[in-house]
Design a protein around this motif. Structure first.
Motif, PDB file in Angstrom:
ATOM      1  N   GLN A 260      64.415 -19.052  75.983  1.00 38.11           N
ATOM      2  CA  GLN A 260      64.916 -19.685  77.192  1.00 38.11           C
ATOM      3  C   GLN A 260      63.754 -20.381  77.906  1.00 38.11           C
ATOM      4  N   VAL A 261      64.070 -21.240  78.836  1.00 33.69           N
ATOM      5  CA  VAL A 261      63.037 -22.003  79.543  1.00 33.69           C
ATOM      6  C   VAL A 261      62.477 -21.175  80.688  1.00 33.69           C
ATOM      7  N   PRO A 262      61.169 -20.892  80.690  1.00 26.88           N
ATOM      8  CA  PRO A 262      60.586 -20.197  81.846  1.00 26.88           C
ATOM      9  C   PRO A 262      60.698 -21.075  83.094  1.00 26.88           C
ATOM     10  N   GLY A 263      61.077 -20.477  84.201  1.00 29.84           N
ATOM     11  CA  GLY A 263      61.317 -21.240  85.419  1.00 29.84           C
ATOM     12  C   GLY A 263      60.141 -22.094  85.841  1.00 29.84           C
ATOM     13  N   GLU A 264      58.906 -21.571  85.671  1.00 32.14           N
ATOM     14  CA  GLU A 264      57.741 -22.310  86.152  1.00 32.14           C
ATOM     15  C   GLU A 264      57.447 -23.556  85.320  1.00 32.14           C
ATOM     16  N   TYR A 265      58.045 -23.643  84.121  1.00 32.47           N
ATOM     17  CA  TYR A 265      57.779 -24.789  83.244  1.00 32.47           C
ATOM     18  C   TYR A 265      59.006 -25.686  83.073  1.00 32.47           C
ATOM     19  N   ARG A 266      60.021 -25.412  83.833  1.00 35.91           N
ATOM     20  CA  ARG A 266      61.297 -26.109  83.654  1.00 35.91           C
ATOM     21  C   ARG A 266      61.149 -27.624  83.812  1.00 35.91           C
ATOM     22  N   ALA A 267      60.538 -28.067  84.883  1.00 34.95           N
ATOM     23  CA  ALA A 267      60.427 -29.505  85.155  1.00 34.95           C
ATOM     24  C   ALA A 267      59.602 -30.209  84.083  1.00 34.95           C
ATOM     25  N   ASP A 268      58.495 -29.584  83.680  1.00 32.78           N
ATOM     26  CA  ASP A 268      57.630 -30.206  82.670  1.00 32.78           C
ATOM     27  C   ASP A 268      58.330 -30.305  81.317  1.00 32.78           C
ATOM     28  N   LEU A 269      59.001 -29.234  80.903  1.00 30.93           N
ATOM     29  CA  LEU A 269      59.707 -29.274  79.628  1.00 30.93           C
ATOM     30  C   LEU A 269      60.824 -30.314  79.656  1.00 30.93           C
ATOM     31  N   GLN A 270      61.543 -30.369  80.753  1.00 32.67           N
ATOM     32  CA  GLN A 270      62.617 -31.358  80.853  1.00 32.67           C
ATOM     33  C   GLN A 270      62.056 -32.763  80.745  1.00 32.67           C
ATOM     34  N   ARG A 271      60.942 -33.016  81.382  1.00 35.43           N
ATOM     35  CA  ARG A 271      60.329 -34.346  81.327  1.00 35.43           C
ATOM     36  C   ARG A 271      59.906 -34.703  79.903  1.00 35.43           C
ATOM     37  N   LEU A 272      59.293 -33.772  79.203  1.00 31.53           N
ATOM     38  CA  LEU A 272      58.880 -34.032  77.818  1.00 31.53           C
ATOM     39  C   LEU A 272      60.084 -34.365  76.938  1.00 31.53           C
ATOM     40  N   ILE A 273      61.166 -33.640  77.120  1.00 30.26           N
ATOM     41  CA  ILE A 273      62.365 -33.854  76.303  1.00 30.26           C
ATOM     42  C   ILE A 273      63.013 -35.196  76.641  1.00 30.26           C
ATOM     43  N   VAL A 274      63.043 -35.551  77.915  1.00 29.40           N
ATOM     44  CA  VAL A 274      63.634 -36.828  78.318  1.00 29.40           C
ATOM     45  C   VAL A 274      62.838 -38.002  77.749  1.00 29.40           C
ATOM     46  N   ILE A 275      61.511 -37.930  77.824  1.00 31.09           N
ATOM     47  CA  ILE A 275      60.689 -39.032  77.305  1.00 31.09           C
ATOM     48  C   ILE A 275      60.895 -39.183  75.803  1.00 31.09           C
ATOM     49  N   GLN A 276      60.891 -38.064  75.071  1.00 31.13           N
ATOM     50  CA  GLN A 276      61.126 -38.134  73.637  1.00 31.13           C
ATOM     51  C   GLN A 276      62.536 -38.664  73.364  1.00 31.13           C
ATOM     52  N   GLY A 277      63.516 -38.147  74.101  1.00 26.66           N
ATOM     53  CA  GLY A 277      64.892 -38.577  73.900  1.00 26.66           C
ATOM     54  C   GLY A 277      65.102 -40.049  74.177  1.00 26.66           C
ATOM     55  N   ASP A 278      64.363 -40.604  75.119  1.00 29.08           N
ATOM     56  CA  ASP A 278      64.527 -42.008  75.503  1.00 29.08           C
ATOM     57  C   ASP A 278      64.094 -42.964  74.399  1.00 29.08           C
ATOM     58  N   THR A 279      63.163 -42.528  73.555  1.00 27.58           N
ATOM     59  CA  THR A 279      62.680 -43.411  72.482  1.00 27.58           C
ATOM     60  C   THR A 279      63.718 -43.582  71.383  1.00 27.58           C
ATOM     61  N   GLU A 280      64.579 -42.600  71.188  1.00 26.50           N
ATOM     62  CA  GLU A 280      65.465 -42.604  70.021  1.00 26.50           C
ATOM     63  C   GLU A 280      66.527 -43.711  70.101  1.00 26.50           C
ATOM     64  N   PRO A 281      67.326 -43.794  71.177  1.00 28.14           N
ATOM     65  CA  PRO A 281      68.273 -44.906  71.251  1.00 28.14           C
ATOM     66  C   PRO A 281      67.590 -46.246  71.430  1.00 28.14           C
ATOM     67  N   ALA A 282      66.384 -46.241  72.004  1.00 29.71           N
ATOM     68  CA  ALA A 282      65.686 -47.506  72.241  1.00 29.71           C
ATOM     69  C   ALA A 282      65.458 -48.265  70.945  1.00 29.71           C
ATOM     70  N   SER A 283      65.017 -47.568  69.894  1.00 25.98           N
ATOM     71  CA  SER A 283      64.731 -48.271  68.644  1.00 25.98           C
ATOM     72  C   SER A 283      66.004 -48.822  68.015  1.00 25.98           C
ATOM     73  N   VAL A 284      67.132 -48.118  68.186  1.00 26.38           N
ATOM     74  CA  VAL A 284      68.415 -48.651  67.705  1.00 26.38           C
ATOM     75  C   VAL A 284      68.726 -49.961  68.427  1.00 26.38           C
ATOM     76  N   GLU A 285      68.509 -49.983  69.732  1.00 25.92           N
ATOM     77  CA  GLU A 285      68.757 -51.192  70.515  1.00 25.92           C
ATOM     78  C   GLU A 285      67.832 -52.323  70.093  1.00 25.92           C
ATOM     79  N   GLN A 286      66.576 -52.003  69.827  1.00 25.21           N
ATOM     80  CA  GLN A 286      65.619 -53.027  69.408  1.00 25.21           C
ATOM     81  C   GLN A 286      66.011 -53.652  68.071  1.00 25.21           C
TER      82      GLN A 286
END
Length: 473
Positions: A102-128
């Motif tokens: 599970q996600v430790p509370g103190e790292y929640r924001a950082d982990l979410q940010r890392l996942i969002v940035i990685q996730g954002d690249t995936e559909p981007a290349s399809v669009e490109q």
């Protein structure tokens, strides 16, 4: 035994999605939005079936099934690598402790940010790559494009699953945002610069899958080390698919160089544009551009964020387990090369923990050199004296220490006037791009290929090159 993927569920998965009805309903609510995005922003060319690889299990033994699939009906889903019940955190201040389920509370924001940035690249290349099917040089290449596209779509699913399963309403909102941003949009662009660049021709596609997907390999490799086990297992499986994307890039550039070398030899000139080939100096300019834009994806050479992620156990180094140090990095330094205002280079020593981006970039650059060696070997075998090279890491940079400087491909710091006078020699010009695009005529007949690229040495899954990889209307 490999963990089988359940294709009977509405959303194929190996995470027992049916055991969590609330999560299942949430993802089933997101699914039609994904399909709408795919219909609008996915491949423009319509087909009646593409010879695609589909995962059937996540273990090492025989996880892929090949068959013709109608692309809009592709079964995107959620696949995590098999769980190691004894896995321990391998680095940072929590080293040696059991990994987190599970996600430790103190790292929640950082982990979410890392996942969002990685996730954002995936559909981007399809669009490109949306329009590339309209100019595919062969059915083999068209098939590879669609394979890359559907797997990038599945990688988006991988990140969306984590956001929905572990980050509550904020995660669900972020998952919606991944479909609202679009590559190159003036109002809602993708997060990282390289994913807002146009991929308008097939040489750019091969370069993107060689250089930019290789960045993806290294970013996924650092997340695979994460103490957050679901993220680690997700990235481990994504790396299996990412390998094919880099294969498309490596062999694609191989084939362009091979054809250009043939034309140089046959016509006894490097000026092969009139012969329907891509000149070697234009290929070098594409290398220069795509390599340096991809370097920007690693961020600044020093980073307190990267240091904090490492210390917390969120994101490790490439192949962390093979490193021969204490995996905490509280001591030790790294030499950093820096440009100066007087046009010279100087060195500075920074704490190793602060130079993790530089460390990862170094691994990436060494890997990129293997491709350049391949391409130069082709030239050598054809008796051609021209050689490709990677430009200096300071060349054409928009991120990091070199962003405010003009650095030539050989590493010389120059003034703005010198840069402007020579830029056309180093980076693709409008004329170069227009010429390459002028060669991009579709070839959809079995066994035929465009004149600017050589056929592949081998087909897909032991099929011949002239196999009907794509059924067209």
């Amino acid at each position: 035994m490999p963990e089988k993927i359940d294709y009977d569920d509405k959303i194929p998965n190996n995470v027992n999605l049916s055991g969590d009805r609330r999560l299942q309903r949430a993802l089933e609510g997101w699914q039609p939005k994904f399909l709408d995005w795919w219909g609008e922003m996915g491949p423009t060319l319509r087909t009646n079936g593409v010879y695609l690889r589909t995962a059937v299990a996540v273990g090492r033994d025989g996880w892929a099934h090949f068959d013709h699939v109608n692309v809009p009906d592709y079964r995107w889903g959620i696949f995590l690598a098999e769980r190691d019940a004894d896995r321990r955190i391998g680095f940072g201040e929590h080293a040696g402790e059991p990994v987190w389920q599970q996600v430790p509370g103190e790292y929640r924001a950082d982990l979410q940010r890392l996942i969002v940035i990685q996730g954002d690249t995936e559909p981007a290349s399809v669009e490109q790559q949306k329009l590339l099917g309209l100019t595919a040089p062969s059915l083999y290449d068209l098939r590879n494009l669609f394979q890359v596209n559907v797997e990038e779509g599945r990688h988006l699913w991988a990140m969306v699953y984590l956001l929905h399963a572990y980050f509550g309403k904020e995660g669900r909102d972020e998952a919606e945002g991944l479909l609202l941003r679009n590559s190159g949009s003036p109002d809602a662009p993708r997060i990282l610069g390289a994913f807002n660049e146009e991929t308008a021709d097939w040489l750019a596609f091969y370069m993107f899958t060689y250089f930019t997907d290789r960045d993806g390999k290294y970013q996924l490799g650092t997340l695979k080390e994460s103490a957050f086990d679901p993220l680690s297992r997700t990235c481990e499986f994504m790396l299996k698919e990412e390998a094919h994307h880099m294969f498309v890039g490596t062999t694609g550039v191989d084939r362009v160089v091979t054809r250009s070398a043939q034309l140089v030899r046959e016509n006894d000139t490097l000026e092969i544009g009139a012969c329907g080939g891509i000149p070697l100096d234009v290929i070098q300019k594409y290398i220069n551009f795509h390599f340096t834009v991809s370097l920007d994806l690693f961020g600044g050479e020093t980073s307190t964020n990267a240091a904090n992620y490492y210390t917390a156990g969120l994101k490790g180094r490439w192949q962390e387990g093979r490193r021969k140090d204490d995996h905490r990095l509280t001591e030790g330094g790294t030499v950093l090369e820096k440009p100066t205002a007087d046009g010279t280079w100087t060195t500075d020593e920074v704490q190793t923990l602060l130079a993790l981006n530089l460390d990862l970039r170094g691994e990436y650059i060494a890997d990129c050199r293997t491709g350049v060696k391949r391409w130069n070997r082709i030239l050598e075998e054809n008796g051609i004296g021209f050689r490709f090279s990677l430009p200096h890491p300071g060349f054409n940079r928009a991120v990091g220490l070199n962003a405010g400087f003009r650095v030539t491909p050989d590493g010389t710091i120059v003034d703005e006037a010198t840069w402007a006078a020579n830029r056309r020699k180093w980076l693709p010009t409008t004329e170069d791009l227009a010429f390459v695009r002028s060669l991009m005529h579709p070839v959809y007949e079995r066994g035929r290929i465009a004149s600017w690229v050589a056929p592949p040495v081998n087909g897909v899954n032991d099929k011949p090159f002239d196999y009907e990889y794509v059924y067209l209307p």
